[in-house]
Design an enzyme around this catalytic site. Sequence first.
Site, PDB file in Angstrom:
ATOM      1  N   GLY A  36       0.820  -1.213   0.000  1.00 37.58           N
ATOM      2  CA  GLY A  36       0.000   0.000   0.000  1.00 37.58           C
ATOM      3  C   GLY A  36       0.850   1.258   0.000  1.00 37.58           C
ATOM      4  N   ALA A  67      -5.093  -5.968   3.522  1.00 38.87           N
ATOM      5  CA  ALA A  67      -5.618  -6.479   2.638  1.00 38.87           C
ATOM      6  C   ALA A  67      -4.854  -7.495   2.324  1.00 38.87           C
ATOM      7  CB  ALA A  67      -5.778  -5.538   1.814  1.00 38.87           C
ATOM      8  N   TYR A 134      -2.822 -18.435  -4.171  1.00 34.36           N
ATOM      9  CA  TYR A 134      -3.622 -17.265  -3.812  1.00 34.36           C
ATOM     10  C   TYR A 134      -5.101 -17.639  -3.706  1.00 34.36           C
ATOM     11  CZ  TYR A 134      -6.063 -12.825  -4.528  1.00 34.36           C
ATOM     12  OH  TYR A 134      -6.909 -11.752  -4.416  1.00 34.36           O
ATOM     13  N   ASP A 278      -2.868 -19.637 -14.340  1.00 33.11           N
ATOM     14  CA  ASP A 278      -3.785 -18.755 -15.067  1.00 33.11           C
ATOM     15  C   ASP A 278      -4.834 -19.561 -15.839  1.00 33.11           C
ATOM     16  OD1 ASP A 278      -2.998 -16.241 -14.357  1.00 33.11           O
ATOM     17  OD2 ASP A 278      -1.771 -15.864 -16.128  1.00 33.11           O
TER      18      ASP A 278
END
Length: 326
Positions: A36, A67, A134, A278
């Site tokens: 951030g 986050a 993730y 992906d």
Amino acid sequence: MSVLVLGGAGYIGSHAVYQLLDRGETVVVVDNLETGQRQAVHPDAAFYEGDVRDHDFLRTVFEKNFAASSLVGESMKDPLKYYDNNVSGTQVLLQMMLEHDVKKIVFSSTAAVYGEPESVPITEDMPTRPTSTYGETKLIMEKLMKRTEEAHGISFVSLRYFNVAGARETGEIGEDHRPETHLVPIILQTALGQRPHITIFGDDYDTPDGTCIRDYVHVEDLIDAHLSALDYLREGGKSDIFNLGSSEGFSVKEMIDAARKVTRKDIPAGIGKRRSGDPSILIAGSDKAKQVLGWRPSRTSVAKIIEDAWKWHSSHPNGYRKEVST
């Protein structure tokens, strides 16, 4: 009542803070500034720099005011970091919520929990088979909240984002990651001449032009959904999960072409190897959010998303860093 925004110095978090303040909420921001930017935090928000995994730090924040990591590629290279930051951080947060009788949470999840979908558009009742660390950690975080609700009555809304892009329409804040990994800002950095070209990761996917297809949602529309979810919980809504997207897919090549039209710049592109984790196509089915939360996205065109992002990037070519004099 204060609203705590974890990761409120980040791209999505900072937009949430601005919109919460726009409607008169009292906002508290927690961010460790690993990704951030301190300059992205609205001056009217209370800010605490620290790590959500630090019990004593987070307990202090809760006592005073009542986050998560998100890079798919990095998560495949450093899975332990993602389990530590995402899963452990959520556990500590839920513990602090229990200690201080905070009973509602709006959670930032991801379409990555679905992995390679069986069909599109993707709806919330489809199987969750994440192909990245993730996505796997986000799914575990959702399960942690569900179990905590069953045991302790904490209500949650989990919002599964598809690809978020754009910037606040005023150009005050925007997207600035170091290093940058998101497609739209990388395209626009190339348009600004900050990159010699953009690399397309794979052109052999099972899609019309061979490149990955994604569903893009404007960051301001995304935050509108957060506010709707907050109101939903305050009004007694039951815990639930919602997809957030435009329900329309665009390939990487189509996004580059759209950016060329908006910026009127030549944007060189080359082909690279596929990235691990992906999926070929991710397109949201967002009807549930519209029906249950009353979500009404209004900035749905790719041109609008890129125009607002371009306004930010072209006026802040160095992001939140000050201009470097020579």
